[in-house]
Scaffold this motif. Structure first.
Motif, PDB file in Angstrom:
ATOM      1  N   GLN A 197       0.844  -1.180   0.000  1.00 22.51           N
ATOM      2  CA  GLN A 197       0.000   0.000   0.000  1.00 22.51           C
ATOM      3  C   GLN A 197       0.886   1.239   0.000  1.00 22.51           C
ATOM      4  OE1 GLN A 197      -2.305   0.587   3.562  1.00 22.51           O
ATOM      5  NE2 GLN A 197      -4.005   1.497   2.433  1.00 22.51           N
ATOM      6  N   VAL A 198       0.525   2.217  -0.811  1.00 21.67           N
ATOM      7  CA  VAL A 198       1.313   3.437  -0.870  1.00 21.67           C
ATOM      8  C   VAL A 198       1.235   4.158   0.467  1.00 21.67           C
ATOM      9  CG1 VAL A 198       1.590   5.657  -2.013  1.00 21.67           C
ATOM     10  CG2 VAL A 198       0.914   3.654  -3.334  1.00 21.67           C
ATOM     11  N   GLN A 199       2.402   4.552   0.994  1.00 26.87           N
ATOM     12  CA  GLN A 199       2.457   5.244   2.278  1.00 26.87           C
ATOM     13  C   GLN A 199       3.116   6.600   2.110  1.00 26.87           C
ATOM     14  OE1 GLN A 199       4.586   2.199   4.543  1.00 26.87           O
ATOM     15  NE2 GLN A 199       2.722   1.817   5.712  1.00 26.87           N
ATOM     16  N   TYR A 200       2.756   7.516   3.011  1.00 28.54           N
ATOM     17  CA  TYR A 200       3.292   8.867   2.994  1.00 28.54           C
ATOM     18  C   TYR A 200       3.871   9.196   4.356  1.00 28.54           C
ATOM     19  CZ  TYR A 200       0.405   9.009  -1.172  1.00 28.54           C
ATOM     20  OH  TYR A 200      -0.155   8.721  -2.390  1.00 28.54           O
ATOM     21  N   VAL A 201       4.952   9.965   4.335  1.00 26.37           N
ATOM     22  CA  VAL A 201       5.633  10.342   5.574  1.00 26.37           C
ATOM     23  C   VAL A 201       5.446  11.838   5.792  1.00 26.37           C
ATOM     24  CG1 VAL A 201       7.845  10.427   6.763  1.00 26.37           C
ATOM     25  CG2 VAL A 201       7.318   8.502   5.271  1.00 26.37           C
ATOM     26  N   GLU A 202       4.901  12.190   6.967  1.00 26.67           N
ATOM     27  CA  GLU A 202       4.616  13.592   7.294  1.00 26.67           C
ATOM     28  C   GLU A 202       5.540  14.057   8.410  1.00 26.67           C
ATOM     29  OE1 GLU A 202       1.043  16.316   9.260  1.00 26.67           O
ATOM     30  OE2 GLU A 202       0.746  14.171   8.911  1.00 26.67           O
ATOM     31  N   VAL A 205      13.320   5.703   8.333  1.00 19.30           N
ATOM     32  CA  VAL A 205      11.984   6.280   8.474  1.00 19.30           C
ATOM     33  C   VAL A 205      11.297   5.736   9.731  1.00 19.30           C
ATOM     34  CG1 VAL A 205       9.745   6.604   7.368  1.00 19.30           C
ATOM     35  CG2 VAL A 205      11.824   6.522   5.980  1.00 19.30           C
ATOM     36  N   LYS A 206      11.436   4.424   9.939  1.00 23.94           N
ATOM     37  CA  LYS A 206      10.804   3.821  11.119  1.00 23.94           C
ATOM     38  C   LYS A 206      11.422   4.331  12.410  1.00 23.94           C
ATOM     39  CE  LYS A 206       9.341  -0.362   8.687  1.00 23.94           C
ATOM     40  NZ  LYS A 206       9.532  -1.829   8.529  1.00 23.94           N
ATOM     41  N   ALA A 207      12.741   4.575  12.390  1.00 22.43           N
ATOM     42  CA  ALA A 207      13.399   5.148  13.564  1.00 22.43           C
ATOM     43  C   ALA A 207      12.875   6.554  13.832  1.00 22.43           C
ATOM     44  CB  ALA A 207      14.910   5.172  13.357  1.00 22.43           C
ATOM     45  N   PHE A 208      12.668   7.339  12.783  1.00 21.44           N
ATOM     46  CA  PHE A 208      12.097   8.688  12.927  1.00 21.44           C
ATOM     47  C   PHE A 208      10.687   8.611  13.509  1.00 21.44           C
ATOM     48  CE2 PHE A 208      14.372  12.018  10.108  1.00 21.44           C
ATOM     49  CZ  PHE A 208      15.605  11.624  10.623  1.00 21.44           C
ATOM     50  N   GLU A 209       9.901   7.615  13.045  1.00 25.25           N
ATOM     51  CA  GLU A 209       8.536   7.466  13.553  1.00 25.25           C
ATOM     52  C   GLU A 209       8.547   7.104  15.032  1.00 25.25           C
ATOM     53  OE1 GLU A 209       4.480   5.123  12.186  1.00 25.25           O
ATOM     54  OE2 GLU A 209       6.376   4.021  12.224  1.00 25.25           O
ATOM     55  N   LYS A 210       9.458   6.216  15.419  1.00 24.61           N
ATOM     56  CA  LYS A 210       9.559   5.799  16.817  1.00 24.61           C
ATOM     57  C   LYS A 210       9.922   6.964  17.730  1.00 24.61           C
ATOM     58  CE  LYS A 210      11.687   2.216  19.700  1.00 24.61           C
ATOM     59  NZ  LYS A 210      12.638   1.071  19.724  1.00 24.61           N
ATOM     60  N   GLU A 211      10.766   7.871  17.211  1.00 22.53           N
ATOM     61  CA  GLU A 211      11.188   9.033  17.993  1.00 22.53           C
ATOM     62  C   GLU A 211      10.152  10.154  17.966  1.00 22.53           C
ATOM     63  OE1 GLU A 211      13.876   9.318  19.891  1.00 22.53           O
ATOM     64  OE2 GLU A 211      14.471   7.258  19.418  1.00 22.53           O
ATOM     65  N   GLY A 212       9.111  10.001  17.159  1.00 21.36           N
ATOM     66  CA  GLY A 212       8.077  11.027  17.097  1.00 21.36           C
ATOM     67  C   GLY A 212       8.386  12.164  16.148  1.00 21.36           C
ATOM     68  N   TYR A 213       9.372  11.967  15.263  1.00 17.86           N
ATOM     69  CA  TYR A 213       9.732  13.027  14.316  1.00 17.86           C
ATOM     70  C   TYR A 213       8.762  13.071  13.138  1.00 17.86           C
ATOM     71  CZ  TYR A 213      14.269  12.589  16.707  1.00 17.86           C
ATOM     72  OH  TYR A 213      15.270  12.511  17.642  1.00 17.86           O
ATOM     73  N   VAL A 214       8.237  11.902  12.736  1.00 15.71           N
ATOM     74  CA  VAL A 214       7.359  11.829  11.571  1.00 15.71           C
ATOM     75  C   VAL A 214       6.172  10.929  11.877  1.00 15.71           C
ATOM     76  CG1 VAL A 214       9.295  12.124   9.980  1.00 15.71           C
ATOM     77  CG2 VAL A 214       8.510   9.812  10.546  1.00 15.71           C
ATOM     78  N   ALA A 215       5.152  11.035  11.031  1.00 15.49           N
ATOM     79  CA  ALA A 215       4.021  10.114  11.051  1.00 15.49           C
ATOM     80  C   ALA A 215       3.935   9.450   9.689  1.00 15.49           C
ATOM     81  CB  ALA A 215       2.723  10.850  11.361  1.00 15.49           C
ATOM     82  N   ILE A 216       3.673   8.131   9.693  1.00 17.40           N
ATOM     83  CA  ILE A 216       3.518   7.398   8.437  1.00 17.40           C
ATOM     84  C   ILE A 216       2.031   7.165   8.217  1.00 17.40           C
ATOM     85  CG2 ILE A 216       4.080   5.284   7.189  1.00 17.40           C
ATOM     86  CD1 ILE A 216       6.593   5.045   8.876  1.00 17.40           C
TER      87      ILE A 216
END
Length: 744
Positions: free
Chosen positions: A117-122, A174-185
Motif C-alpha cells: 500500500q502506498v504510504q506517505y511520511v509527514e 523512516v521507522k526510527a524517525f517514527e519511533k522518535e516522534g519526528y514523523v508520522a507514516i
C-alpha cells in the motif's frame, strides 16, 4: 508450404522457457510477423489467450498422435510488449546468444512480490527542532538522516517511493524517525502533491544562445526524423543537462515520454532532485539498489502511463513506454553502456537507435569527450551534431600544466607528487579551497613500461601493450604473440623497466604526511563497499568537510563541486599501457573529464597532469581540451589498423571446464570460421588464451574476427551459430562480443 509460429502465452518467468507451437492459417500467412500479438486456443474447451509471436518456421517435429492448433486471429495493435519482443529478436540476431536470453534482458519479468500500500511520511517537528536535529546529525555524519530531514523540511510530506528509490533512504531510518516522534507514516496523502507537474517551469533555467540553438536544432530533427541520432558535444560544465531537460519538457508536453540513460555511478541525489523539481512525480528511477519487485513495480507504472520520464542505467532503455519520443544517453562515451557480463552483449547506443526507429523517437547522445564511433557518425552526417563551446554562465575552463616525471626523477624528486603539484596543493589549502587527486589506474594490470623514456612494451602486430604473466612471458591477448620478459627497453636501451604499484591508500598516506593539516577523504573500491558509503563520501566533500578527495576514475564522472579549484592527475599515462586498442581514447577521456572537475564555481581552476609521456598526443590534446585534434590523430591509427569505427571486431569467447575441451572447442571454431571466412572477407586472429586463461575453474580461449563492415561479422556469427547447432557439439560454451570495450 505450411508455416508455424512459436508463441509465448504468458510473460511470467516460469513460462518464458516454454514457447508453444501453433499453425498459421492461410488467411494469416504473410500477415503474422515476429512481435505480433495474436489470439490462440489454449487448453481444453473454447478458451483463448493472447500471445506474442517470437519465431516463425516451416518445419516442426512432433511426437506421433500430436496435432497442432491454428492461430485464431491477429490482434491489430501489437502494443509495447510486441515492440519489446521485436527488439529482443533484433538483439539476438545482432549480438548473439539465445532468444530466451534476449527476452529476459528486454521484458520486465514479473516477480512474486506482495503488493504494498502506498504510504506517505509527514514531518511533525517545528522548524527550530528540525535545525537542532540537523546539527546533531551533521556532527555524527548521519548522511541519510540529514537527507531525509532536509527533504521533509522543504516539502512537509513525501511518498515512501520517493524516500526509498529517489532519496535513497532506507525504510529503517523512516521507522526510527517514527519511533522518535519526528514523523508520522500515513496511508493517505494529507497535502497537495509536493512534486506536482504543474508549476515545473519555475525550475526552468535560462538557456544561453548555444544551448537554445542546440535545443531548437535537435527538436527539429525530432519532428523531421531525418537522422539516426544527434550528438551533443559540450565542454565540461557547458550545461548539457539543461539542454536535456528542455528537450524532455518539449516532448513530454506533446504527450510523449522520455528515457534518460546515465552511468550508474552518476546516480546522485543532487542530480536526481533537479529532475524531480522540474517534472515532479512523473519521473521515476531505476538503479541497482532496487529489489526485483521494486524494479518491476516502477516498470509497471511506466506501462500504465503513470510516469513520463524514466532515469537509469542502460537497462532503463527497456522501459515499456507506449508513446516513447526521446532517448538521451548522457556521458555516452562510458563503457558501462556496453553489456559485458551478461548475454546478449549489447551496446545501449545502437539498441537505443533501433528502439527509437520502432516508435518514431529521437536519440540524443551527449558527452564532453564523445566516443570515436559517435563523432565518426556525426562527421559523416549520419548523426546531427551540436556543440557547446562555452561553460555555463561563461565560467572559464581551467588552466592545465603538464609535468614531466622523467625530469622530476633526474632532479632527485622521488615523491609521487611533483614539485609543481606540491606547490599548488599548499596554495589551495592556504586559500581554504578544495583539491581532487585522481589516480589513473585503469588498465594497469601486468604491463611493463620504461622509466627512462616512458614507453610501454607493445605487441609488434596489434599496437596494444603486452601483458606480463606469472610464467615470465609477455603476451598479446589479441593475436597470441608472446616473448620472454625483456630486461632492456627496445626504444632507448634503458634497464629501468618495471610496473607501477601506487594505490589510492598510499596516495592518501603520502598527502597526509606532506600536509598534516589537510582533511583527506579516499574513494575507491575499498571505501565504497557499503550501500551508502559512496553518497556519504561525496556528501561530506560537497559540504566541505574535507579538503582533499583522493580516488580513481569514480571521482571524475560528472560531479560538480564549486569549491574545487585544483585537480592533480597522478600517473596520467598509466591507461596508455592498457592492452586495448582504445587505450589512447580512454586516456584522453579520463584526463579531460578529470580536468573538468576544476573551476566549476566562481573561482579559477587549475589542473596538474603528471606523466612520463608528456609528448603523447592523448596528453597534449587533453591539456588543450582539444577533442578535434585528438580525433584526427587517433582516427588515422584506427584507419590504418581497421579498428572501430573504421572497421569492426568480433570477439568469440570459448569456455569449458577442462583444458582439453576448450582446446578442442577452439579448434572446431577455427575450422568453422575457415569454412566461411572467404565469402565474408574477414581476418581471423587466434585462437589464443584469454587475458585470464582460467577463471572460476573454467578455461577460456578467444578468437578475434576483423572486417570492414559490421554486417559481415553478424553474418559470420549466424553461420557459426548454425554450424554449432547442426554439428551437435554440446561441450563448452561460445559467446560473441562485437566491437568489445575491453578484451576477454
Amino acid at each position: 508450404m505450411a508455416e508455424y509460429a512459436q508463441i509465448i502465452v504468458d510473460l511470467s518467468i516460469e513460462k518464458l522457457d516454454r514457447p508453444f507451437t501453433y499453425g498459421i492459417p492461410e488467411h494469416l500467412k504473410n500477415v503474422v510477423h515476429i512481435g505480433d500479438q495474436v489470439l490462440v486456443p489454449f487448453g481444453r474447451g473454447n478458451r483463448t489467450l493472447q500471445g506474442f509471436v517470437i519465431g516463425i518456421t516451416h518445419r516442426v517435429e512432433l511426437p506421433p498422435g500430436i496435432t497442432i492448433k491454428n492461430i485464431c486471429d491477429k490482434v491489430p495493435d501489437k502494443g509495447i510488449t510486441g515492440q519489446l519482443i521485436d527488439l529482443a529478436v533484433w538483439m539476438k540476431n545482432q549480438y548473439g546468444g539465445t532468444l530466451n536470453q534476449a527476452l529476459k534482458t528486454v521484458l520486465p519479468l514479473k516477480k512474486t512480490v506482495k503488493e504494498k500500500q502506498v504510504q506517505y511520511v509527514e514531518l511533525l517537528l517545528s522548524p527550530e527542532r528540525v535545525q537542532e536535529l540537523m546539527d546533531t546529525f551533521a556532527r555524527k555524519h548521519a548522511v541519510a538522516r540529514i537527507r531525509l530531514l532536509e527533504a521533509l523540511r522543504q516539502e512537509g510530506e513525501l511518498p515512501m517511493t520517493v524516500i526509498s528509490s529517489k532519496l535513497n533512504v532506507a525504510s529503517s531510518v523512516v521507522k526510527a524517525f517514527e519511533k522518535e516522534g519526528y514523523v508520522a507514516i500515513r496511508s493517505e496523502r494529507n497535502y497537495r502533491n509536493p512534486f506536482s507537474f504543474e508549476g515545473g517551469d519555475s525550475y526552468r533555467p535560462q538557456l544561453n544562445d548555444e544551448q537554445q540553438a542546440a535545443v531548437d536544432g535537435m527538436y527539429d530533427h525530432y519532428r523531421r526524423k531525418d537522422v539516426a541520432a544527434c550528438l551533443l558535444h559540450g565542454v565540461t560544465g557547458s550545461g548539457k543537462t539543461e539542454v536535456y531537460m528542455e528537450l524532455i519538457n518539449r516532448v513530454v508536453r506533446e504527450g510523449r515520454q522520455a528515457i534518460l540513460l546515465i552511468p550508474e555511478i552518476a546516480l546522485t541525489y543532487q542530480t536526481m532532485m533537479r529532475f524531480y523539481h522540474r517534472f515532479g512525480e512523473r519521473v521515476s528511477i531505476l538503479h541497482s539498489r532496487l529489489s526485483a519487485g521494486e524494479r518491476f513495480d516502477q516498470l509497471e507504472r511506466a506501462r500504465r502511463g503513470e510516469v513520463d520520464i524514466m532515469i537509469g542505467p542502460r537497462s532503463a532503455l527497456f522501459t515499456p513506454f507506449e508513446q516513447l519520443g526521446l532517448i538521451i544517453i548522457d556521458e555516452e562515451h562510458e563503457g558501462t553502456y556496453k553489456s559485458e557480463d551478461t548475454i546478449p552483449r549489447y551496446h545501449a547506443r545502437e539498441t537505443a537507435i533501433y528502439r527509437a526507429r520502432q516508435s518514431g523517437a529521437l536519440v540524443v547522445v551527449g558527452s564532453a569527450t564523445p566516443s570515436l564511433e559517435s563523432f565518426y557518425e556525426a562527421q559523416d552526417g549520419v548523426y546531427g551534431y551540436y556543440k557547446l563551446e562555452k561553460r555555463y554562465q561563461n565560467r572559464a575552463l581551467p588552466t592545465v600544466e603538464v609535468v614531466d616525471l622523467r625530469a622530476e626523477l633526474k632532479a632527485g624528486n622521488r615523491s609521487m607528487f611533483s614539485r609543481k603539484l606540491q606547490e599548488e596543493i599548499a596554495g589551495a589549502l592556504g586559500r581554504k579551497e578544495q583539491i581532487m587527486l585522481f589516480l589513473n589506474r585503469r588498465g594497469m594490470t601486468g604491463f611493463i613500461s620504461c622509466r627512462s623514456c616512458g614507453k610501454a612494451l607493445k605487441c609488434p602486430h596489434c599496437d596494444v601493450s603486452l601483458t606480463l604473466h606469472r610464467d615470465g612471458k609477455m603476451k598479446c591477448h589479441y593475436c597470441g604473440y608472446e616473448t620472454p620478459r625483456m630486461r632492456v627497453c627496445p626504444s632507448c636501451g634503458s634497464k629501468y623497466l618495471g610496473g607501477f604499484s601506487v594505490g589510492t591508500q598510499k596516495v592518501e598516506e603520502s598527502i597526509q604526511k606532506l600536509f598534516p593539516q589537510a582533511r583527506v577523504l579516499r574513494m575507491d573500491a575499498d571505501t565504497t563497499r557499503n550501500k551508502d558509503s559512496y553518497e556519504t563520501i561525496l556528501s561530506a566533500f560537497a559540504n566541505q568537510e574535507a579538503d582533499v578527495l583522493v580516488g580513481t576514475q569514480m571521482i571524475v564522472k560528472g560531479h560538480d563541486f564549486p569549491n574545487v579549484t585544483l585537480v592533480g592527475i597522478l600517473a596520467a599515462d598509466m591507461s596508455l599501457a592498457a592492452d586495448d586498442f582504445r587505450a589512447s581514447e580512454r586516456t584522453f577521456q579520463l584526463l579531460t573529464q578529470a580536468a573538468g572537475r576544476a573551476g566549476r564555481g566562481q573561482k579559477e581552476g587549475k589542473v596538474v597532469i603528471q606523466t612520463y609521456q608528456p609528448e603523447h598526443f592523448a596528453i597534449t590534446t587533453a591539456k588543450e581540451q582539444d577533442y578535434e585534434a585528438f580525433y584526427e590523430e587517433e582516427i588515422s591509427y584506427r584507419q590504418l589498423l581497421h579498428y572501430p569505427p573504421c572497421g569492426h571486431l568480433m570477439l568469440i569467447l570459448m569456455k569449458a571446464e577442462k583444458e582439453e575441451e576448450v582446446e578442442k572447442l577452439a579448434l572446431e571454431m577455427e575450422n568453422a570460421i575457415n569454412r566461411f571466412k572467404e565469402e565474408r572477407a574477414v581476418i581471423v586472429i587466434g585462437p589464443a588464451d584469454a587475458r585470464i586463461k582460467k577463471l572460476n575453474n573454467i578455461y577460456r580461449k578467444t578468437i578475434y574476427l576483423k572486417a570492414r563492415e559490421y554486417e559481415q561479422l553478424v553474418q559470420m556469427k549466424n553461420k557459426i551459430e548454425q554450424y554449432r547447432e547442426e554439428s551437435g557439439y554440446r561441450y563448452g560454451t561460445v559467446s560473441f562480443d562485437f566491437d568489445p570495450i575491453h578484451g576477454a
